[in-house]
Design an enzyme around this catalytic site. Structure first.
Site, PDB file in Angstrom:
ATOM      1  N   HIS A 179     -26.970  23.435  -7.065  1.00  0.00           N
ATOM      2  CA  HIS A 179     -26.869  22.051  -8.023  1.00  0.00           C
ATOM      3  C   HIS A 179     -27.353  20.807  -7.698  1.00  0.00           C
ATOM      4  CE1 HIS A 179     -23.783  19.523 -10.226  1.00  0.00           C
ATOM      5  NE2 HIS A 179     -24.123  20.324 -11.181  1.00  0.00           N
ATOM      6  N   LYS A 181     -30.414  17.992  -7.043  1.00  0.00           N
ATOM      7  CA  LYS A 181     -31.356  17.463  -7.575  1.00  0.00           C
ATOM      8  C   LYS A 181     -32.071  16.469  -6.805  1.00  0.00           C
ATOM      9  CE  LYS A 181     -28.011  18.180 -10.975  1.00  0.00           C
ATOM     10  NZ  LYS A 181     -26.494  17.991 -10.865  1.00  0.00           N
ATOM     11  N   ASP A 186     -45.102  12.009  -2.403  1.00  0.00           N
ATOM     12  CA  ASP A 186     -45.903  11.440  -1.169  1.00  0.00           C
ATOM     13  C   ASP A 186     -45.185  11.170  -0.140  1.00  0.00           C
ATOM     14  OD1 ASP A 186     -48.367  11.862  -2.633  1.00  0.00           O
ATOM     15  OD2 ASP A 186     -48.582   9.658  -3.245  1.00  0.00           O
ATOM     16  N   HIS A 419     -21.068  11.781 -16.757  1.00  0.00           N
ATOM     17  CA  HIS A 419     -21.910  12.824 -15.937  1.00  0.00           C
ATOM     18  C   HIS A 419     -22.292  12.458 -14.321  1.00  0.00           C
ATOM     19  CE1 HIS A 419     -24.880  16.055 -14.775  1.00  0.00           C
ATOM     20  NE2 HIS A 419     -23.971  16.792 -15.382  1.00  0.00           N
ATOM     21  N   LYS A 421     -21.498  11.214 -10.638  1.00  0.00           N
ATOM     22  CA  LYS A 421     -20.737  11.566  -9.466  1.00  0.00           C
ATOM     23  C   LYS A 421     -20.977  10.496  -8.546  1.00  0.00           C
ATOM     24  CE  LYS A 421     -22.967  15.503 -11.205  1.00  0.00           C
ATOM     25  NZ  LYS A 421     -22.069  15.847 -12.495  1.00  0.00           N
TER      26      LYS A 421
END
Length: 523
Positions: A179, A181, A186, A419, A421
């Site tokens: 889950h 993300k 660089d 959405h 968290k």
């Protein structure tokens, strides 16, 4: 008669053959043997210091030794623009990992940006959870075929068609997902938070959009994220896509490139890009005009072995969070779209409230949630939480209908689902990441986030509960008969509702039925 029986007999044997084939496939339900992979490591902040980003950030980093600079990305257009513009700025490496990558406007725009980066010599590593790549096998394989680009699928399904079927055969493994993300450029800047890649996360849809939160970070925490990416990239669950998807031949590649170009030329895609181009976020970053919050920042992440059921308890994100955050003494302000506290959570929040800690929680109302089963898992805990003195808020589903167009995306939005968290503790520390307060995040999926030691940012989260949240969320209370009341303060005169807002009798009945099923551990 003989011909009739012959046809029936042939049909019978055909069906038997199909059943044998299906049984064989279901038996061979595990992933293929992981072939030898070429090891690769992320670029460190020091190694990337000569890049355009590195040169722009060096003076700032020199003024804030040991700290990280963070910028909250709450606006969906800024969040997308940051990703697109950072990718366009990359000169050496791009490391991206996501739970969901949609085959839609924003998903294809970002894939095209990764293609462009690889063509100009940037090393691109893309790691995506295999449960969230529906319809993208060919395009991901096309990117993987590009020189300098490599795609890996995390915890893959053994066959590409009818993925849900394989839950029946290998549920214990496939029910556990990555889950996390993150997008790191660089070795200098990273974006971490709650957003996946898809139109609903970036205001590029007229349907329900997600209200979400990411953090763009520079400084010392970037190396932590890079090291964590390497852990996942080189883990036993990360499969080179060529082991599962056939690379397109020349003709297929040309057709895919033509289709991709056609998608990007669509009026909706161009309209979205025109709005995104107005963002000066990365331009301000390169010109050293971007206002960072400089603070100690620690990354917390699960061991990727969690999806194999092999992670040690002390390596879990939850254990790290408890260690870092310590025991709250004054306040907890928590925002979680999928909130299933369990009896243990109710007890823990209740004990804090008994000790004088003010606990406030915002989650989705039934009308706003995109996962009804999770709401069913949460609803049984509303009364116990209220009885223990917890302040509960539920986000309405239509509060952004009149949001200004420049902040709602070029297409507007018919409604919003929470959405983000995040939570703040004692007005001193803030968590932002992918972790939901539910059994799935705690025990099944891998998660990632930042703990930011910033009174300014923690205070912003607390003030949201004081000022903003009551305007777009219902506040829950109990009436004299111990029933739940939803208070809507969006108008001048508060409105009291005694049933789930915007929910029909049949929907309430279905949710009540779901709440009685023994599925809490899966939510």
């Amino acid at each position: 008669m003989s011909a009739h029986f012959s046809i029936n007999e042939t049909l019978l044997w055909t069906l038997k053959g199909l059943l044998i084939l299906i049984a064989a496939l279901l038996t061979a339900c595990g992933p293929p043997a992981l072939q030898e992979r070429e090891a690769s490591l992320a670029l460190t902040t020091q190694e990337g210091s000569g890049t355009l980003l590195g040169q722009a950030l060096a003076p700032l980093a020199g003024q804030h030794v040991g700290l990280s600079g963070v910028v909250p990305l709450s606006d969906s257009l800024d969040a997308f623009a940051a990703r697109m513009l950072l990718i366009a700025t990359a000169q050496r490496t791009i490391d991206a990992r996501y739970y969901i990558w949609r085959d839609d406007i924003t998903g294809n725009l970002l894939l095209d940006a990764l293609h462009d980066a690889a063509r100009r010599g940037v090393r691109v590593r893309l790691l995506v959870d295999d449960n969230g790549t529906s319809g993208l096998d060919d395009r991901l394989a096309l990117l993987n075929a590009q020189a300098n680009a490599e795609v890996r699928l995390f915890n893959p399904f053994p066959f590409r068609a009818f993925k849900p079927l394989w839950f029946l055969t290998d549920f214990r493994r496939l029910n556990r997902r990555m889950h996390n993300k993150s997008l790191t450029i660089d070795g200098q800047a990273t974006v971490v938070g709650g957003r996946n890649i898809g139109d609903e996360y970036f205001g590029a849809t007229q349907d329900v959009a997600f209200a979400d939160l990411d953090i763009m970070a520079v400084g010392t925490v970037v190396d932590e994220v890079s090291h964590d990416f390497d852990r996942y990239w080189n883990s036993q669950s990360a499969y080179p896509i060529e082991q599962l998807v056939t690379a397109p031949d020349t003709r297929e590649a040309q057709a895919l490139e033509k289709e991709e170009a056609g998608t990007l030329a669509l009026p909706k895609a161009q309209a979205y890009l025109r709005v995104v181009r107005t963002s000066g976020l990365v331009e301000d970053l390169l010109a050293q005009r971007l206002a960072f919050y400089w603070a100690p920042v620690r990354m917390v992440s699960d061991d990727p072995a969690k999806v194999l059921g092999k992670a040690q308890p002390q390596t879990m994100l939850t254990a790290r969070l408890m260690e870092i955050l310590e025991t709250p003494t004054r306040t907890i302000d928590l925002i979680s779209p999928y909130f299933v506290p369990t009896q243990q959570g109710v007890q823990a929040f209740g004990q804090l409230a008994d000790q004088g800690v003010a606990v406030r929680i915002l989650t989705n109302a039934l009308e706003a949630t995109d996962v009804a089963a999770v709401h069913a898992g949460y609803m049984k805990y509303r009364k116990p939480l209220l009885e223990r003195g917890i302040a509960l808020f539920e986000m309405r589903g239509n509060h952004e209908v009149n949001k200004p167009r420049e902040k709602a995306g070029p297409f507007g939005s018919s409604g919003t689902s929470l959405h983000a968290k995040t939570f703040s503790v004692d007005g001193e520390r803030l968590f932002v990441g992918s972790f939901n307060f539910d059994p799935r995040s705690a025990r099944l999926n891998t998660e990632l986030g930042f703990v930011i030691e910033s009174e300014q940012l923690a205070d912003r989260a607390s003030r949201a509960f004081d000022n903003m949240i009551p305007r777009f969320a219902y506040q829950l209370e109990q009436d004299a008969e111990h029933g739940i009341v939803w208070i809507d303060r969006s108008a001048d005169n508060p409105v009291r509702l005694t049933t789930e807002p915007s929910a029909s009798f049949w929907k309430r009945l279905a949710i009540r039925f779901l709440s009685r099923l023994p599925i809490e551990s899966l939510l």
